[in-house]
Design a protein around this motif. Structure first.
Motif, PDB file in Angstrom:
ATOM      1  N   ARG A   2       0.851  -1.191   0.000  1.00  0.00           N
ATOM      2  CA  ARG A   2       0.000   0.000   0.000  1.00  0.00           C
ATOM      3  C   ARG A   2       0.888   1.243   0.000  1.00  0.00           C
ATOM      4  N   LYS A  94      -0.538  -2.318  -4.765  1.00  0.00           N
ATOM      5  CA  LYS A  94      -1.865  -2.906  -4.896  1.00  0.00           C
ATOM      6  C   LYS A  94      -2.930  -1.879  -4.543  1.00  0.00           C
ATOM      7  N   GLU A  95      -2.601  -0.987  -3.616  1.00  0.00           N
ATOM      8  CA  GLU A  95      -3.574  -0.021  -3.101  1.00  0.00           C
ATOM      9  C   GLU A  95      -2.896   1.322  -2.869  1.00  0.00           C
ATOM     10  N   CYS A 119      -5.048   6.811 -11.430  1.00  0.00           N
ATOM     11  CA  CYS A 119      -4.682   5.552 -10.787  1.00  0.00           C
ATOM     12  C   CYS A 119      -5.444   4.381 -11.396  1.00  0.00           C
ATOM     13  N   LYS A 120      -6.715   4.585 -11.682  1.00  0.00           N
ATOM     14  CA  LYS A 120      -7.526   3.525 -12.290  1.00  0.00           C
ATOM     15  C   LYS A 120      -6.926   3.092 -13.622  1.00  0.00           C
ATOM     16  N   ARG A 123      -4.235   0.758 -13.278  1.00  0.00           N
ATOM     17  CA  ARG A 123      -4.661  -0.490 -12.642  1.00  0.00           C
ATOM     18  C   ARG A 123      -4.296  -0.555 -11.158  1.00  0.00           C
ATOM     19  N   GLU A 125      -5.886   0.382  -7.384  1.00  0.00           N
ATOM     20  CA  GLU A 125      -7.091   0.724  -6.643  1.00  0.00           C
ATOM     21  C   GLU A 125      -6.762   1.871  -5.683  1.00  0.00           C
ATOM     22  N   VAL A 127      -8.185   5.322  -3.257  1.00  0.00           N
ATOM     23  CA  VAL A 127      -9.292   5.949  -2.542  1.00  0.00           C
ATOM     24  C   VAL A 127      -8.826   7.274  -1.953  1.00  0.00           C
ATOM     25  N   SER A 136     -14.092   6.417  -4.085  1.00  0.00           N
ATOM     26  CA  SER A 136     -13.396   5.527  -5.018  1.00  0.00           C
ATOM     27  C   SER A 136     -14.007   5.691  -6.402  1.00  0.00           C
ATOM     28  N   HIS A 138     -14.817   3.822 -10.338  1.00  0.00           N
ATOM     29  CA  HIS A 138     -15.079   2.503 -10.905  1.00  0.00           C
ATOM     30  C   HIS A 138     -15.435   2.639 -12.389  1.00  0.00           C
ATOM     31  N   PHE A 142     -19.602  -3.325  -9.984  1.00  0.00           N
ATOM     32  CA  PHE A 142     -18.905  -3.732  -8.768  1.00  0.00           C
ATOM     33  C   PHE A 142     -19.919  -3.930  -7.648  1.00  0.00           C
TER      34      PHE A 142
END
Length: 211
Positions: A2, A94-95, A119-120, A123, A125, A127, A136, A138, A142
């Motif tokens: 993270r 990852k985050e 960030c999306k 790839r 994730e 917030v 977040s 999308h 989801f």
């Protein structure tokens, strides 16, 4: 891994910061976001910015601690928070969690929402979190789990969201075309898990609010 970014908006509380720190967290502070970390005795892995708002005491402290520092000129075509996000993307986490990304500067808040989209596309994730909200982004259907009564809102990001449906909420919705600024999907409530959000195309913001 993270990446936690603390930016220069409204300072997060100590508990909010530490909620996202574990042994696998890389911490970046953007300009006066360093003041929030210093206040709670938290050492960042990287400080960056043009340093027009960080306190002299805090900057000197982290320099003496040999913290990694990236300094930019005041006249630049990017924000300090964007620079922090670009550094985070290089790490391929990852985050990514953004704190201090909201506050009195609405222009910065809107720009930071755009960084979620950046960030999306990478790839990752990501917030944006403050004391009242978690945001977040999308690009496909989801679902999420929350306690009963949790308030959430949806907002189209840019283009229309086509054939949007909401299931598992107080106010269900079926095959609705949601445009930017449409208040139809503001202040819904979770009633069961999971809440399912489906749509055919578009990009959507999910905002979970605590007040």
């Amino acid at each position: 891994m993270r990446v936690l970014i603390v930016s220069g908006g409204k300072q997060p509380k100590e508990a909010t910061i530490k909620k996202y720190i574990d042994k696998d967290t890389y911490i970046i502070s953007a300009d006066s976001g360093s003041d929030a970390l210093y206040k709670h005795n938290i050492m960042p892995n990287l400080i960056l910015g043009d340093f027009d708002s960080i306190s002299d005491e805090v900057l000197k402290y982290y320099e003496e601690k040999n913290c990694k520092i990236n300094r930019f000129k005041a006249e630049k075509d990017f924000t300090d928070t964007e620079a922090a996000v670009l550094e985070a993307i290089k790490l391929k986490p990852k985050e990514l969690v953004l704190l201090g990304a909201t506050g009195t500067r609405l222009d910065h808040t809107l720009a930071n929402l755009g960084l979620l989209y950046k960030c999306k596309k990478a790839r990752i994730e990501a917030v944006i979190v403050d004391e009242n909200n978690k945001v977040s982004i999308h690009s496909e259907s989801f679902e999420f789990n929350e306690k009963e009564g949790q308030t959430f809102s949806l907002q189209a990001f840019g283009e229309n969201v086509r054939n949007l449906s909401i299931n598992g909420a107080k106010y269900p919705l079926h095959n609705y075309d949601l445009s930017f600024g449409d208040p139809r999907t503001v202040s819904n409530e979770c009633t069961k898990n999971p809440v399912k959000i489906t749509f055919d195309s578009g990009i959507i913001l999910l905002i979970k609010s605590n007040d």
